[in-house]
Scaffold this active site. Structure first.
Site, PDB file in Angstrom:
ATOM      1  N   SER A 209       0.801  -1.222   0.000  1.00  0.00           N
ATOM      2  CA  SER A 209       0.000   0.000   0.000  1.00  0.00           C
ATOM      3  C   SER A 209       0.835   1.274   0.000  1.00  0.00           C
ATOM      4  O   SER A 209       0.437   2.288  -0.587  1.00  0.00           O
ATOM      5  CB  SER A 209      -0.956   0.011   1.199  1.00  0.00           C
ATOM      6  N   ASN A 210       2.006   1.245   0.659  1.00  0.00           N
ATOM      7  CA  ASN A 210       2.832   2.460   0.703  1.00  0.00           C
ATOM      8  C   ASN A 210       3.285   2.898  -0.683  1.00  0.00           C
ATOM      9  O   ASN A 210       3.559   4.074  -0.919  1.00  0.00           O
ATOM     10  CB  ASN A 210       4.041   2.261   1.622  1.00  0.00           C
TER      11      ASN A 210
ATOM     12  N   GLY B  16      -4.672  -1.126   1.619  1.00  0.00           N
ATOM     13  CA  GLY B  16      -4.278   0.264   1.409  1.00  0.00           C
ATOM     14  C   GLY B  16      -4.004   0.570  -0.045  1.00  0.00           C
ATOM     15  O   GLY B  16      -4.212   1.694  -0.508  1.00  0.00           O
TER      16      GLY B  16
ATOM     17  N   GLU C 209      -6.372   3.663  -1.060  1.00  0.00           N
ATOM     18  CA  GLU C 209      -5.657   4.910  -1.305  1.00  0.00           C
ATOM     19  C   GLU C 209      -5.709   5.315  -2.775  1.00  0.00           C
ATOM     20  O   GLU C 209      -5.680   6.505  -3.098  1.00  0.00           O
ATOM     21  CB  GLU C 209      -4.223   4.808  -0.794  1.00  0.00           C
TER      22      GLU C 209
ATOM     23  N   ASP D  71      -8.227  -5.272   6.018  1.00  0.00           N
ATOM     24  CA  ASP D  71      -7.286  -4.388   6.699  1.00  0.00           C
ATOM     25  C   ASP D  71      -7.619  -2.947   6.308  1.00  0.00           C
ATOM     26  O   ASP D  71      -8.300  -2.681   5.339  1.00  0.00           O
ATOM     27  CB  ASP D  71      -5.859  -4.759   6.276  1.00  0.00           C
TER      28      ASP D  71
ATOM     29  N   HIS E 102       4.027 -13.210  -1.063  1.00  0.00           N
ATOM     30  CA  HIS E 102       3.781 -14.629  -0.861  1.00  0.00           C
ATOM     31  C   HIS E 102       2.626 -15.133  -1.709  1.00  0.00           C
ATOM     32  O   HIS E 102       2.690 -16.238  -2.272  1.00  0.00           O
ATOM     33  CB  HIS E 102       3.514 -14.953   0.604  1.00  0.00           C
TER      34      HIS E 102
ATOM     35  N   TRP F 130      11.192 -23.882  -2.771  1.00  0.00           N
ATOM     36  CA  TRP F 130       9.778 -24.182  -2.581  1.00  0.00           C
ATOM     37  C   TRP F 130       9.075 -24.542  -3.893  1.00  0.00           C
ATOM     38  O   TRP F 130       7.911 -24.942  -3.878  1.00  0.00           O
ATOM     39  CB  TRP F 130       9.054 -22.982  -1.974  1.00  0.00           C
TER      40      TRP F 130
ATOM     41  N   LYS G 130       8.537 -22.176  -6.125  1.00  0.00           N
ATOM     42  CA  LYS G 130       7.800 -20.959  -6.484  1.00  0.00           C
ATOM     43  C   LYS G 130       8.444 -20.233  -7.666  1.00  0.00           C
ATOM     44  O   LYS G 130       7.803 -19.462  -8.366  1.00  0.00           O
ATOM     45  CB  LYS G 130       7.727 -20.024  -5.271  1.00  0.00           C
TER      46      LYS G 130
END
Length: 333
Positions: free
Chosen positions: A74-75, A102, A106, A207, A257, A296, A298
């Protein structure tokens, strides 16, 4: 004499010659050419060279027509990078977005009122008295969140009515889709994602201010529900059967993730670029290097990857300028 020889042998130990790129920076005697400055990063060393490698990998993603997952915290949207994410969605340069709550609210809030440059050292007690929230050196007057509530509550009501009348339970990405449609503002990432049919996933939608609004809404509508399971299925399914998969992730946490975990289902992404400042000493997912993701499944073991340890507000505009924005005709169909 033997002592001197031993010392000199230790100091001036013989070495093998190494083949490779000579370390060399930009020569300002040639004038100021920003393209060549960025090009010089490949031989500059340290994080400049990591950025050069990241640019190379993203260009390969584009040239190979990889399905590109863009993730950001979000930042990043609090900052001016929001306008770059909007550009990428507007021109269909990416295929899927994953962000935090966010990163959604935002984007919408900035359509309702500007964020203002502030100061990292501003006094929190004084800001609280004035109803001003601080995100780093960015100020957000609390009135912006009041306007967001005025905008979002009718949208929630419309969603609730569809749930009640048609038995439809919206997923987080459905709610974001609706926000993009309703804001109807070309400055918005969500608007362009809706218009261009790019799904935005938010694994932690409850959130932030969105969560506050859902909490308030439930006082009057206790049977209101959100289906997070369907979005998990959609995001995971989006990786299956891809010819090539590329991930571009700014920041860490649930965003990083979720994208990587979804790519694990196809045994890993072909291309991966991380930009964040997190270290791996504490075992955090944010700090984990690409090679940990290889363990993993990924990221493919033969995949191409880079991590740039840097403030994304500085390096991401450079990366986009040397990749997605370099050729306006290379849009993802």
């Amino acid at each position: 004499m033997d002592k001197e020889k031993t010392i000199r042998d230790n100091v001036f130990r013989e070495s093998e010659e190494i083949d490779g790129i000579s370390v060399k920076g930009y020569d300002f005697n040639e004038g100021v050419d920003y393209g060549k400055i960025v090009e010089s990063f490949s031989s500059t060393g340290f994080q400049a060279t990591h950025l050069s490698k990241a640019i190379e990998i993203v260009n390969e993603m584009i040239n190979e027509k990889a399905f590109i997952f863009l993730g950001y915290t979000s930042n990043m949207v609090s900052s001016g990078l929001r306008d770059i994410f909007r550009y990428l969605a507007e021109h269909k340069k990416i295929d899927v977005i994953v962000t935090t709550a966010g990163g959604i609210e935002e984007d919408i809030i900035k359509c309702l009122g500007d964020f203002i440059m502030g100061d990292f050292k501003a006094d929190g007690k004084e800001l609280r008295k004035k109803g001003i929230n601080r995100i780093g050196n960015i100020f957000v007057p609390n009135s912006r969140y009041v306007r967001f509530e005025e905008f979002f509550q009718p949208v929630l009501n419309e969603i609730y009515n569809e749930q009640s009348e048609k038995g439809i339970v919206f997923t987080p990405s459905d709610i974001i889709w609706k926000l993009g449609e309703k804001i109807n503002d070309e400055r918005s990432i969500c608007y362009w994602a809706w218009k261009n049919k790019i799904r935005i996933y938010c694994p932690a939608l409850t959130d932030g201010a969105i969560g506050d609004n859902i909490y308030f809404f439930q006082f009057e509508h206790p049977d209101f529900k959100i289906d997070i399971v369907e979005d998990t299925k959609r995001l995971n399914d989006s990786t299956i059967g891809l010819a090539k998969s590329g991930v571009l992730i700014l920041g860490g946490g649930v965003v990083k993730h979720s994208i990587l975990n979804a790519n694990m289902l196809r045994n890993g992404a072909d291309y991966s670029v991380y930009i964040n400042t997190a270290q791996e000493f504490d075992g955090s997912d944010a700090g984990a290097l690409p090679d940990e993701a290889v363990s993993w499944g990924k990221i493919l073991s033969e995949g191409k990857s880079a991590k740039v340890f840097a403030d994304a507000t500085i390096v991401f505009p450079l990366l986009v300028g040397e990749t997605f924005a370099r050729d306006e005709n290379k849009e993802i169909a």
